[in-house]
Design an enzyme around this catalytic site. Structure first.
Site, PDB file in Angstrom:
ATOM      1  N   ARG A 168      30.264   4.613  -5.973  1.00 25.09           N
ATOM      2  CA  ARG A 168      29.207   5.625  -6.010  1.00 25.09           C
ATOM      3  C   ARG A 168      29.789   6.958  -6.453  1.00 25.09           C
ATOM      4  NH1 ARG A 168      31.917   8.848  -4.376  1.00 25.09           N
ATOM      5  NH2 ARG A 168      32.303   9.677  -2.330  1.00 25.09           N
TER       6      ARG A 168
ATOM      7  N   ASP B 210      30.974   9.361   6.131  1.00 22.23           N
ATOM      8  CA  ASP B 210      30.110  10.131   7.043  1.00 22.23           C
ATOM      9  C   ASP B 210      29.729   9.282   8.257  1.00 22.23           C
ATOM     10  OD1 ASP B 210      30.168  12.150   5.186  1.00 22.23           O
ATOM     11  OD2 ASP B 210      28.217  11.643   4.312  1.00 22.23           O
TER      12      ASP B 210
HETATM   13  P1  AP5 Z   1      36.347   5.125   3.105  1.00 19.91           P
HETATM   14  O1  AP5 Z   1      36.056   4.407   1.828  1.00 19.91           O
HETATM   15  O2  AP5 Z   1      37.769   5.355   3.418  1.00 19.91           O
HETATM   16  O3  AP5 Z   1      35.609   6.494   3.265  1.00 19.91           O
HETATM   17  P2  AP5 Z   1      35.110   7.427   2.197  1.00 19.91           P
HETATM   18  O4  AP5 Z   1      35.942   7.278   0.949  1.00 19.91           O
HETATM   19  O5  AP5 Z   1      34.984   8.772   2.792  1.00 19.91           O
HETATM   20  O6  AP5 Z   1      33.719   6.785   1.926  1.00 19.91           O
HETATM   21  P3  AP5 Z   1      32.700   7.230   0.912  1.00 19.91           P
HETATM   22  O7  AP5 Z   1      33.254   8.291   0.015  1.00 19.91           O
HETATM   23  O8  AP5 Z   1      32.107   6.039   0.307  1.00 19.91           O
HETATM   24  O9  AP5 Z   1      31.708   7.822   1.951  1.00 19.91           O
HETATM   25  P4  AP5 Z   1      31.336   9.338   2.450  1.00 19.91           P
HETATM   26  O10 AP5 Z   1      30.667   9.344   3.742  1.00 19.91           O
HETATM   27  O11 AP5 Z   1      32.469  10.263   2.258  1.00 19.91           O
HETATM   28  O12 AP5 Z   1      30.218   9.504   1.689  1.00 19.91           O
HETATM   29  P5  AP5 Z   1      30.145   9.957   0.322  1.00 19.91           P
HETATM   30  O13 AP5 Z   1      31.318  10.709  -0.154  1.00 19.91           O
HETATM   31  O14 AP5 Z   1      29.662   8.758  -0.390  1.00 19.91           O
HETATM   32  O15 AP5 Z   1      35.623   4.281   4.226  1.00 19.91           O
HETATM   33  C1  AP5 Z   1      35.299   4.805   5.472  1.00 19.91           C
HETATM   34  C2  AP5 Z   1      35.121   3.642   6.398  1.00 19.91           C
HETATM   35  O16 AP5 Z   1      34.120   2.758   5.849  1.00 19.91           O
HETATM   36  C3  AP5 Z   1      36.347   2.759   6.567  1.00 19.91           C
HETATM   37  O17 AP5 Z   1      37.241   3.264   7.511  1.00 19.91           O
HETATM   38  C4  AP5 Z   1      35.708   1.455   6.989  1.00 19.91           C
HETATM   39  O18 AP5 Z   1      35.361   1.486   8.326  1.00 19.91           O
HETATM   40  C5  AP5 Z   1      34.445   1.416   6.171  1.00 19.91           C
HETATM   41  N1  AP5 Z   1      34.611   0.637   4.944  1.00 19.91           N
HETATM   42  C6  AP5 Z   1      34.832   1.113   3.695  1.00 19.91           C
HETATM   43  N2  AP5 Z   1      34.884   0.113   2.805  1.00 19.91           N
HETATM   44  C7  AP5 Z   1      34.690  -1.036   3.506  1.00 19.91           C
HETATM   45  C8  AP5 Z   1      34.627  -2.437   3.158  1.00 19.91           C
HETATM   46  N3  AP5 Z   1      34.803  -2.866   1.904  1.00 19.91           N
HETATM   47  N4  AP5 Z   1      34.397  -3.318   4.148  1.00 19.91           N
HETATM   48  C9  AP5 Z   1      34.220  -2.901   5.433  1.00 19.91           C
HETATM   49  N5  AP5 Z   1      34.269  -1.620   5.805  1.00 19.91           N
HETATM   50  C10 AP5 Z   1      34.519  -0.699   4.859  1.00 19.91           C
HETATM   51  O19 AP5 Z   1      29.024  11.036   0.595  1.00 19.91           O
HETATM   52  C11 AP5 Z   1      27.742  10.721   0.962  1.00 19.91           C
HETATM   53  C12 AP5 Z   1      26.967  11.951   1.247  1.00 19.91           C
HETATM   54  O20 AP5 Z   1      27.658  13.117   0.858  1.00 19.91           O
HETATM   55  C13 AP5 Z   1      25.653  11.965   0.517  1.00 19.91           C
HETATM   56  O21 AP5 Z   1      24.633  11.689   1.440  1.00 19.91           O
HETATM   57  C14 AP5 Z   1      25.564  13.375  -0.051  1.00 19.91           C
HETATM   58  O22 AP5 Z   1      24.332  13.994   0.233  1.00 19.91           O
HETATM   59  C15 AP5 Z   1      26.690  14.087   0.613  1.00 19.91           C
HETATM   60  N6  AP5 Z   1      27.262  15.135  -0.188  1.00 19.91           N
HETATM   61  C16 AP5 Z   1      27.734  15.076  -1.450  1.00 19.91           C
HETATM   62  N7  AP5 Z   1      28.121  16.289  -1.874  1.00 19.91           N
HETATM   63  C17 AP5 Z   1      27.905  17.152  -0.834  1.00 19.91           C
HETATM   64  C18 AP5 Z   1      28.106  18.531  -0.645  1.00 19.91           C
HETATM   65  N8  AP5 Z   1      28.615  19.325  -1.573  1.00 19.91           N
HETATM   66  N9  AP5 Z   1      27.763  19.050   0.579  1.00 19.91           N
HETATM   67  C19 AP5 Z   1      27.265  18.282   1.558  1.00 19.91           C
HETATM   68  N10 AP5 Z   1      27.048  16.962   1.429  1.00 19.91           N
HETATM   69  C20 AP5 Z   1      27.378  16.413   0.237  1.00 19.91           C
END
Ligand code: AP5
Length: 348
Positions: free
Chosen positions: A135, A302
């Site tokens: 994503r 998150d």
């Molecule tokens: P991991 O992949 O390590 O975490 P991550 O890289 O932080 O995950 P994401 O980047 O996909 O999620 P995020 O919440 O940071 O959201 P995003 O950046 O998409 O994984 C974390 C955990 O997930 C692991 O420890 C494990 O438990 C589990 N996991 C991962 N992969 C797995 C697998 N294959 N199988 C099983 N478990 C697994 O951001 C989302 C939000 O950010 C959006 O809603 C958006 O509105 C918001 N956002 C974006 N920009 C801004 C901004 N400037 N200000 C505020 N909000 C913002």
């Protein structure tokens, strides 16, 4: 069995961040290429990105989902706690339909939102461009960018901040209003209460290192993923790629309250979560999901924080907090965006 608990007091947890409505769609790789984006980006929109939002709605059957990093985490914490109004959220929205949608989603989750309303700006949005299991995020902060500290200083809001026992702010909020972050950090410090932050995205360490380092002495627990930890290390000029070493250096940075040493919690996708403390590094395994079980990973980090907070505010051990973080992240990955379905099934 869920950990639903009825003994956590209302308003014990306060968070500040950018309330964004996610506009999420599956797109082909050439969509990203056209906007010069990569498949795992998290960026702030520039003028050249502005057509993305309309294009997603008109051409890609986009879904509208409640987003914004801190708001996501607090909604997930509420879901797991099963008890309304434990968490309070501050951020700035416009006076429009998108703000209404965010408010309804927050209320449905039991989150107590106190939005500042900026009548001259639309509510912020985040384009979530899904390509397979990746994503890419492009946030147009709009009203969220206009949050001002006087919102926190209004008597009713000040009382909420003063009465909380735990504070959580994303690194993303450093692009908006560092004085508010410092205000909350100083309140937490004065009251000897935990202050938690998130590295949020590599661009925060690349371009907002100064305000991040100003807040760091107050930070009791810092969250991040691999890319964010590496960006932080690069920004610090540390000559290492080793995540454990980076974590150890982060926990060793200056801290105002040395009686509560800093903790770093670094996630690595489906690889183990690292809990890094002054004298130890522990690993917490993740139950790997098969590709066909993953809807999208948007919000995984998150949700991890949300699960963690749901236990932390109950005074549970770090072991339980992290396992609940992994549970929550694993659950939302199997749902669109940072959303959940059914009742939480976390077993302590
Ligand atoms: P991991 O992949 O390590 O975490 P991550 O890289 O932080 O995950 P994401 O980047 O996909 O999620 P995020 O919440 O940071 O959201 P995003 O950046 O998409 O994984 C974390 C955990 O997930 C692991 O420890 C494990 O438990 C589990 N996991 C991962 N992969 C797995 C697998 N294959 N199988 C099983 N478990 C697994 O951001 C989302 C939000 O950010 C959006 O809603 C958006 O509105 C918001 N956002 C974006 N920009 C801004 C901004 N400037 N200000 C505020 N909000 C913002």
């Amino acid at each position: 069995m869920s950990t639903s608990s009825n003994n956590v007091r209302e308003g014990i947890l306060v968070g500040c961040g950018n309330p964004l409505l996610d506009i999420s769609a599956n797109v082909p790789m050439n969509f990203l290429d056209r906007y010069q984006m990569k498949e795992d980006d998290a960026i702030l929109a520039e003028d050249r990105h502005m057509p993305i939002y309309r294009e997603l709605v008109d051409g890609y059957q986009a879904e509208f989902l409640a987003g914004g990093s801190v708001q996501n985490s607090l909604r997930i914490a509420q879901w797991i706690l099963g008890q309304p109004r434990v968490a309070v959220f501050f951020g700035c929205v416009g006076e429009d339909d998108y703000a209404q949608r965010l408010k309804e989603k927050a209320a449905a989750a039991g989150l107590d939102v106190h939005y500042q309303v900026n009548r001259g700006q639309p509510t912020g949005t985040c384009a979530v461009l899904i390509t397979g299991t990746h994503r890419s995020l492009c946030a147009n902060l709009a009203a969220a960018n206009h949050f001002t500290i006087d919102h926190l200083e209004q008597p009713a809001n000040k009382a909420l901040v003063d009465n909380a026992k735990y504070y959580y702010i994303s690194g993303f909020f450093l692009t908006v209003n560092p004085p508010s972050i410092m205000h909350v950090a100083e309140t937490a410090h004065a009251k000897q209460r935990p202050f938690l932050m998130n590295l949020s995205a590599p661009f925060i360490s690349q371009f907002f290192m100064a305000p991040l380092m100003a807040a760091m002495p107050y930070v009791d627990i810092i969250f991040g993923n691999e890319a964010e930890a590496h960006a932080f290390a690069t920004g610090q000029g540390w000559p290492t790629d080793d995540l454990r070493e980076i974590g150890k250096r982060i926990v060793g940075l200056e801290k105002l309250n040395p009686s509560r040493p800093r903790i770093a919690i670094l996630t690595q996708g489906c690889d183990p979560v690292l809990l890094i403390q002054k004298d130890s590094v522990e690993e917490f395994p993740v139950t790997r999901l098969a590709v066909h079980e993953i809807v999208d990973t948007n919000g995984a980090g998150d949700a991890f924080v949300g699960g963690f907070l749901s236990q932390f505010v109950q005074g549970k051990s770090l072991d339980v907090c992290i396992r609940c973080g992994n549970y929550a992240a694993g659950h939302i990955i199997q749902n669109p965006g940072c959303t959940y379905s059914g009742s939480p099934q976390f077993v302590e």
